[in-house]
Structure formats: structure tokens, C-alpha cells
Motif scaffolding. Structure first.
Motif, PDB file in Angstrom:
ATOM      1  N   TYR A  28       0.813  -1.219   0.000  1.00 17.35           N
ATOM      2  CA  TYR A  28       0.000   0.000   0.000  1.00 17.35           C
ATOM      3  C   TYR A  28       0.845   1.267   0.000  1.00 17.35           C
ATOM      4  CZ  TYR A  28      -4.382  -2.499   0.679  1.00 17.35           C
ATOM      5  OH  TYR A  28      -5.475  -3.300   0.496  1.00 17.35           O
ATOM      6  N   VAL A  29       2.089   1.182   0.452  1.00 16.50           N
ATOM      7  CA  VAL A  29       2.994   2.336   0.429  1.00 16.50           C
ATOM      8  C   VAL A  29       3.877   2.303  -0.809  1.00 16.50           C
ATOM      9  CG1 VAL A  29       4.876   3.524   1.621  1.00 16.50           C
ATOM     10  CG2 VAL A  29       2.968   2.573   2.935  1.00 16.50           C
ATOM     11  N   GLY A  30       4.505   1.163  -1.063  1.00 22.44           N
ATOM     12  CA  GLY A  30       5.484   1.076  -2.127  1.00 22.44           C
ATOM     13  C   GLY A  30       4.907   1.240  -3.520  1.00 22.44           C
ATOM     14  N   LEU A  31       3.746   0.645  -3.783  1.00 22.32           N
ATOM     15  CA  LEU A  31       3.206   0.704  -5.142  1.00 22.32           C
ATOM     16  C   LEU A  31       2.749   2.111  -5.546  1.00 22.32           C
ATOM     17  CD1 LEU A  31       1.386  -2.680  -5.698  1.00 22.32           C
ATOM     18  CD2 LEU A  31       3.296  -1.745  -6.984  1.00 22.32           C
ATOM     19  N   PRO A  32       2.021   2.842  -4.708  1.00 19.95           N
ATOM     20  CA  PRO A  32       1.698   4.218  -5.112  1.00 19.95           C
ATOM     21  C   PRO A  32       2.952   5.068  -5.331  1.00 19.95           C
ATOM     22  CG  PRO A  32       0.271   3.526  -3.317  1.00 19.95           C
ATOM     23  CD  PRO A  32       1.323   2.464  -3.468  1.00 19.95           C
ATOM     24  N   LEU A  33       3.989   4.826  -4.521  1.00 19.95           N
ATOM     25  CA  LEU A  33       5.237   5.572  -4.700  1.00 19.95           C
ATOM     26  C   LEU A  33       5.896   5.187  -6.025  1.00 19.95           C
ATOM     27  CD1 LEU A  33       6.914   7.636  -3.073  1.00 19.95           C
ATOM     28  CD2 LEU A  33       8.229   5.706  -2.174  1.00 19.95           C
ATOM     29  N   ALA A  34       5.869   3.900  -6.346  1.00 18.20           N
ATOM     30  CA  ALA A  34       6.415   3.447  -7.627  1.00 18.20           C
ATOM     31  C   ALA A  34       5.674   4.094  -8.790  1.00 18.20           C
ATOM     32  CB  ALA A  34       6.329   1.924  -7.719  1.00 18.20           C
ATOM     33  N   SER A  35       4.346   4.145  -8.675  1.00 18.60           N
ATOM     34  CA  SER A  35       3.566   4.725  -9.761  1.00 18.60           C
ATOM     35  C   SER A  35       3.838   6.217  -9.904  1.00 18.60           C
ATOM     36  CB  SER A  35       2.073   4.479  -9.537  1.00 18.60           C
ATOM     37  OG  SER A  35       1.573   5.245  -8.457  1.00 18.60           O
ATOM     38  N   ARG A  36       4.086   6.903  -8.792  1.00 24.68           N
ATOM     39  CA  ARG A  36       4.374   8.337  -8.855  1.00 24.68           C
ATOM     40  C   ARG A  36       5.699   8.602  -9.569  1.00 24.68           C
ATOM     41  NH1 ARG A  36       3.252  13.252 -10.095  1.00 24.68           N
ATOM     42  NH2 ARG A  36       4.418  14.833  -8.940  1.00 24.68           N
ATOM     43  N   PHE A  37       6.743   7.884  -9.200  1.00 22.43           N
ATOM     44  CA  PHE A  37       8.036   8.098  -9.857  1.00 22.43           C
ATOM     45  C   PHE A  37       7.978   7.698 -11.330  1.00 22.43           C
ATOM     46  CE2 PHE A  37       9.902   8.286  -5.527  1.00 22.43           C
ATOM     47  CZ  PHE A  37      10.682   9.414  -5.702  1.00 22.43           C
ATOM     48  N   SER A  38       7.278   6.616 -11.638  1.00 20.30           N
ATOM     49  CA  SER A  38       7.165   6.196 -13.030  1.00 20.30           C
ATOM     50  C   SER A  38       6.371   7.213 -13.841  1.00 20.30           C
ATOM     51  CB  SER A  38       6.494   4.823 -13.104  1.00 20.30           C
ATOM     52  OG  SER A  38       6.549   4.312 -14.408  1.00 20.30           O
ATOM     53  N   GLU A  39       5.346   7.766 -13.228  1.00 16.82           N
ATOM     54  CA  GLU A  39       4.557   8.806 -13.885  1.00 16.82           C
ATOM     55  C   GLU A  39       5.425  10.008 -14.278  1.00 16.82           C
ATOM     56  OE1 GLU A  39       0.969  11.889 -12.584  1.00 16.82           O
ATOM     57  OE2 GLU A  39       1.503  10.214 -11.294  1.00 16.82           O
ATOM     58  N   LEU A  40       6.450  10.279 -13.441  1.00 18.82           N
ATOM     59  CA  LEU A  40       7.336  11.412 -13.707  1.00 18.82           C
ATOM     60  C   LEU A  40       8.411  11.089 -14.742  1.00 18.82           C
ATOM     61  CD1 LEU A  40       7.786  12.648 -10.029  1.00 18.82           C
ATOM     62  CD2 LEU A  40       6.558  13.845 -11.857  1.00 18.82           C
ATOM     63  N   GLY A  41       8.467   9.832 -15.157  1.00 18.10           N
ATOM     64  CA  GLY A  41       9.413   9.464 -16.197  1.00 18.10           C
ATOM     65  C   GLY A  41      10.629   8.696 -15.734  1.00 18.10           C
ATOM     66  N   TYR A  42      10.712   8.378 -14.441  1.00 19.27           N
ATOM     67  CA  TYR A  42      11.854   7.613 -13.923  1.00 19.27           C
ATOM     68  C   TYR A  42      11.636   6.122 -14.156  1.00 19.27           C
ATOM     69  CZ  TYR A  42      13.002  11.870 -11.309  1.00 19.27           C
ATOM     70  OH  TYR A  42      13.308  13.158 -10.950  1.00 19.27           O
ATOM     71  N   PRO A  43      12.633   5.391 -14.615  1.00 17.54           N
ATOM     72  CA  PRO A  43      12.533   3.927 -14.619  1.00 17.54           C
ATOM     73  C   PRO A  43      12.443   3.434 -13.170  1.00 17.54           C
ATOM     74  CG  PRO A  43      14.402   4.702 -15.935  1.00 17.54           C
ATOM     75  CD  PRO A  43      13.914   5.873 -15.160  1.00 17.54           C
ATOM     76  N   VAL A  44      11.533   2.503 -12.926  1.00 16.95           N
ATOM     77  CA  VAL A  44      11.302   2.021 -11.556  1.00 16.95           C
ATOM     78  C   VAL A  44      11.457   0.508 -11.514  1.00 16.95           C
ATOM     79  CG1 VAL A  44       9.653   1.841  -9.653  1.00 16.95           C
ATOM     80  CG2 VAL A  44       9.742   3.930 -11.031  1.00 16.95           C
ATOM     81  N   VAL A  45      12.200   0.049 -10.515  1.00 16.33           N
ATOM     82  CA  VAL A  45      12.353  -1.382 -10.248  1.00 16.33           C
ATOM     83  C   VAL A  45      11.729  -1.665  -8.892  1.00 16.33           C
ATOM     84  CG1 VAL A  45      13.965  -3.282  -9.865  1.00 16.33           C
ATOM     85  CG2 VAL A  45      14.476  -1.537 -11.593  1.00 16.33           C
ATOM     86  N   GLY A  46      10.764  -2.565  -8.871  1.00 13.90           N
ATOM     87  CA  GLY A  46      10.145  -2.963  -7.616  1.00 13.90           C
ATOM     88  C   GLY A  46      10.743  -4.257  -7.121  1.00 13.90           C
ATOM     89  N   LEU A  47      11.180  -4.269  -5.856  1.00 14.29           N
ATOM     90  CA  LEU A  47      11.794  -5.467  -5.272  1.00 14.29           C
ATOM     91  C   LEU A  47      10.922  -5.986  -4.135  1.00 14.29           C
ATOM     92  CD1 LEU A  47      14.600  -3.231  -5.543  1.00 14.29           C
ATOM     93  CD2 LEU A  47      15.395  -5.562  -5.887  1.00 14.29           C
ATOM     94  N   ASP A  48      10.597  -7.271  -4.177  1.00 15.46           N
ATOM     95  CA  ASP A  48       9.747  -7.862  -3.150  1.00 15.46           C
ATOM     96  C   ASP A  48      10.098  -9.341  -3.029  1.00 15.46           C
ATOM     97  OD1 ASP A  48       6.785  -6.796  -1.888  1.00 15.46           O
ATOM     98  OD2 ASP A  48       7.207  -8.936  -1.783  1.00 15.46           O
ATOM     99  N   VAL A  49       9.934  -9.889  -1.826  1.00 17.37           N
ATOM    100  CA  VAL A  49      10.247 -11.303  -1.605  1.00 17.37           C
ATOM    101  C   VAL A  49       9.104 -12.220  -2.005  1.00 17.37           C
ATOM    102  CG1 VAL A  49      11.880 -10.787   0.254  1.00 17.37           C
ATOM    103  CG2 VAL A  49       9.459 -11.194   0.808  1.00 17.37           C
ATOM    104  N   ASP A  50       7.935 -11.648  -2.292  1.00 15.74           N
ATOM    105  CA  ASP A  50       6.743 -12.432  -2.630  1.00 15.74           C
ATOM    106  C   ASP A  50       6.722 -12.682  -4.139  1.00 15.74           C
ATOM    107  OD1 ASP A  50       4.216 -13.425  -3.168  1.00 15.74           O
ATOM    108  OD2 ASP A  50       3.218 -12.173  -1.676  1.00 15.74           O
TER     109      ASP A  50
END
Length: 437
Positions: A28-50
Motif C-alpha cells: 500500500y505504500v510502495g506501489l503508489p510511490l512506484a507509480s508516482r516516480f514512473s509517472e514522472l518518467g523515472y525507470p522504476v524497479v520494484g523489489l519484493d520477496v513475494d
């Protein structure tokens, strides 16, 4: 010419939006943050153990499931990929840790997820990287607990790598405030670390709030949530008193809220839920013992809020008794099991405790929640949501409004229900079949 100064190099990459942003913990915290940075044009890598979550996110479907977002509802102008391979942290210019911080069996803080994340990225750190912690935790976590795990002889904090703390301020289901609009508290282990925090978040949010130390930032987040917990505890206690006195607490709050100064309206309910309000105060009470301080006020608020599900079951019993019926054997429909309206977040939901309390008294309880199709109780039993249509509502001896999702047809419920126990103030108390709880 590319700067050889790691901080200047990082700031430049943030400015030209070539920096790769790594998000550790895709919830709930990481994904909205990922979407915000990606929206701004930054390449985003999401890391999770699941691994299952990672696969679902890479297939697009996970956004709706995990944060109520879809690829269509946010603008992804840069690549987003999810992975379980933490060696990809080496390719990231910033690593933002957004992992859970639950309580242990005895209400002691569990920062194991933070430390595991730090251990996972440590071998892959390089000069010029920023490591930011957003998880809610007690003062001292960033510098006393996480920093030693990250430490490497070949990388000097404040010169080669930059360690910062910036607490998340997510409010699931609140469409009025986006990440960009919410002022963001930022701090750093050193002055250069603070500058790195400002470079990292400055383009993503409208307002930065720099503070003097990571401890100040950590305490700020706890104060925000303890403020809510204490005030909710106060209004819940006022609710129980008003109930004894035959006064509608919602009428009282509406009247008090007309005062243009010195009063902030908080509303009672079945208790408190989510990760923050039921959990965060105990982070501070635990840490306070190290300093010989007993945080009685905070603990009392927690005690009051934990009592609310029991209070609701008692009110349900009283309402049924008024109809010459016992709770034992009564058919009860609980509306809403998420901890707040219009979301699917089940963490620490008091509605679940209400359901378990009704069942413990012999009630035949079912639930309806359009956002939570399946509910697993503490005993491991799984239950499917029913549909709160006119036939179902009319067939019940009582309906409990536990979470007031907008999707429910309250006009129909008011018409068809035999008895309504309302914990959210959706119905006027003057309606004969309504009991406030």
C-alpha cells in the motif's frame, strides 16, 4: 562533463530523470510511490520477496488487488518492472524501503523486515546511491539499527552513499490527497544525506519539510498517528458515556464542529484498524520504557479503542433483547469488514473482532463486503461475502453497519432491515429500528 561528486551526480540524474528508482516492498505504500516516480518518467524497479505478487504485478493485474490502482488510472511513462532478485539493486540510484513494521506477540516492535531489506541490498551498494527508509518505526531505527547493517568499509555514509528517513503519509482510499499534494518530511543521517533526500523527493511532491535529524522525522510520524489514536479513543469513550445518557454522540460532534477554532472533529466507530493507528503508538510506548517513561495516556487510548468491538456486541445483544430475541441463534449480517470505507485493507480491522464476538455468543453471523470477497478468521476458517440485497437484508434478525462502504444501498437497508446496529452514524438515531453503537 559528468561530476565525480557522488551527491552532485545523483542530483543531476534526478534532475534529468535518468535515475533508476528502486522500491523495496510492493504494498500500500510502495506501489503508489512506484507509480508516482514512473509517472514522472523515472525507470522504476520494484523489489519484493513475494514471488506470486511480483508475477501478478508484472502481468498488470496486481495493481488493482494491492492498492486499488490500475495501469489505466496512473500514467506510466517509464518502465516499471517487479523482481525478487535483489542483485538488481545495484542498478538503482535510489533504494526506498517500504516494508511492514508489525508488532510482536507482546506488543514489542518488529523491525525485522527493515533489517532484512538492508541485508539484502548491502552486497549490491555502490557509490552515489541513496537508501531511504519510509516504514513507520521508533526513533533511532535509521541510525542505530539499519545503518550498522548497511555499513561497508569501502562506502562512507554522507560521502559515497546517503541514508535518509522520510516517513510515508499514505491514506488508503482517500482520493482527496495524492502523493504529490501531501507535504513530505525528509531527514538524513548527515547534512549531505538530507540534501540527497531533497533531491530524491523534491520533484515528486509539492512541499518538502526538512527536519534536523532522522530521530525527529521518526518521532514526527509517531506523533501524527498517536494524535489520531488518542482522539479516536477520546471520542469512543465519549460515545459510551453519551449512550448511557441517551445522547446521540453524532449530534454532539456535528454541533461542536461548528466552532471555527480549538476543535477538530473525530468520529467514533467499531474501533481502530489499519497498520498505523492500532500499531504505531506501541512503538513509542516500547521505546519510552528505555528512558524510564510510562506513556499512560497513549496506552489508555489503546485500551479504549480495543474495547469497542465488545461494546458493539453488547449493544447488539441489548437491541435484540428489546425485540424479545437472544443473540444465541440470531441471524446477523455484518456490513463491511475492511478497516475503513471503500478499500479492501483488512489489517487490524475491528469488524473482524465484531464478527468473532457475535459468533462466540452463538450468533449465526454472515458478512457482506464488495471489496473483500473472502475473509479468513483467527481460527483459520474461511468465509465468503454474501450480497447485501433486499432479500438477504430482510431475512436477518439484525444488520450491523461496521464499515460504511458507499457501495451499500442504505435506503434499501433502512427499509428492509428488521433491526440496525449502526457504528458509523449512517442512519438517524430517531429511526425506531436503529441502535447506535
Amino acid at each position: 562533463m559528468t561530476s565525480t561528486n557522488p551527491l552532485a551526480r545523483f542530483a543531476a540524474r534526478m534532475t534529468d530523470r535518468s535515475a533508476v528508482i528502486g522500491i523495496i516492498g510492493l504494498g500500500y505504500v510502495g506501489l503508489p510511490l512506484a507509480s508516482r516516480f514512473s509517472e514522472l518518467g523515472y525507470p522504476v524497479v520494484g523489489l519484493d520477496v513475494d514471488a506470486a505478487k511480483v508475477a501478478e504485478l508484472n502481468a498488470d493485474g496486481g495493481f488493482r488487488r494491492y492498492v486499488g490502482l490500475t495501469r489505466e488510472s496512473v500514467r506510466f511513462s517509464a518502465p516499471f518492472t517487479a523482481t525478487t532478485d535483489f542483485s538488481e539493486a545495484a542498478d538503482c540510484d535510489a533504494l526506498i524501503i517500504c516494508v511492514p513494521t508489525p508488532l510482536g506477540k507482546y506488543h514489542d516492535p518488529d523491525i525485522g523486515y527493515i533489517l532484512d531489506a538492508a541485508r539484502s541490498v548491502r552486497p549490491h551498494l555502490r557509490s552515489g546511491q541513496v537508501i531511504a527508509l519510509e516504514s513507520t518505526t521508533y526513533p533511532g531505527t535509521t541510525e542505530d539499527d539499519m545503518l550498522p547493517v548497511l555499513a561497508r568499509d569501502d562506502l562512507t555514509v554522507g560521502e559515497d552513499i546517503f541514508v535518509v528517513y522520510s516517513p510515508e503519509r499514505e491514506d488508503p482510499g482517500n482520493a482527496s490527497f495524492s502523493i504529490r499534494q501531501i507535504p513530505k518530511v525528509v531527514s538524513g543521517v548527515t547534512e549531505n544525506c538530507l540534501r540527497a533526500a531533497e533531491a530524491l523527493y523534491g520533484g515528486a511532491v509539492d512541499t518538502l519539510v526538512p527536519v534536523a535529524s532522522t530521530r525527529v522525522a521518526e518521532m514526527t510520524k509517531l506523533l501524527e498517528n498517536i494524535h489520531r489514536a488518542v482522539n479516536i479513543g477520546l471520542v469512543n469513550e465519549m460515545k459510551t458515556l453519551a449512550d448511557r445518557m441517551g445522547i446521540d454522540i453524532f449530534d454532539v460532534i456535528r454541533a461542536a464542529a461548528t466552532k471555527p477554532f480549538g476543535f477538530t472533529a473525530f468520529y467514533p466507530g467499531p474501533g481502530v484498524g489499519g497498520h498505523c493507528i492500532p500499531v504505531d503508538p506501541f512503538y513509542l510506548t516500547w521505546k519510552a520504557r528505555e528512558y524510564g517513561v510510562h506513556t499512560r495516556f497513549i496506552e489508555l487510548a489503546g485500551e479504549i479503542n480495543r474495547y469497542m468491538p465488545e461494546f458493539i456486541v453488547e449493544k447488539l445483544m441489548d437491541a435484540l433483547n428489546g425485540e424479545r430475541k437472544a443473540l444465541n441463534g440470531a441471524r446477523v449480517l455484518v456490513l463491511g469488514v475492511a478497516f475503513k470505507k471503500n478499500i479492501d485493507d483488512m489489517r487490524e480491522s475491528p469488524s473482524v473482532m465484531v464478527i468473532e464476538g457475535i459468533a462466540a455468543k452463538g450468533g449465526e453471523v454472515v458478512y457482506a463486503d464488495p471489496h473483500v470477497p473472502v475473509l479468513t478468521l483467527a481460527d483459520g476458517s474461511r468465509h465468503a461475502s454474501c450480497v447485501a440485497d433486499a432479500g438477504t437484508v430482510a431475512s436477518m434478525d439484525a444488520v450491523v453497519i461496521a464499515t460504511d462502504h458507499d457501495a451499500f444501498d442504505y435506503e434499501m437497508i433502512g427499509r428492509e432491515a428488521k433491526l440496525i446496529v449502526d457504528t458509523r452514524g449512517r442512519f438517524p438515531a430517531s429511526l425506531a429500528k436503529v441502535t447506535r453503537a
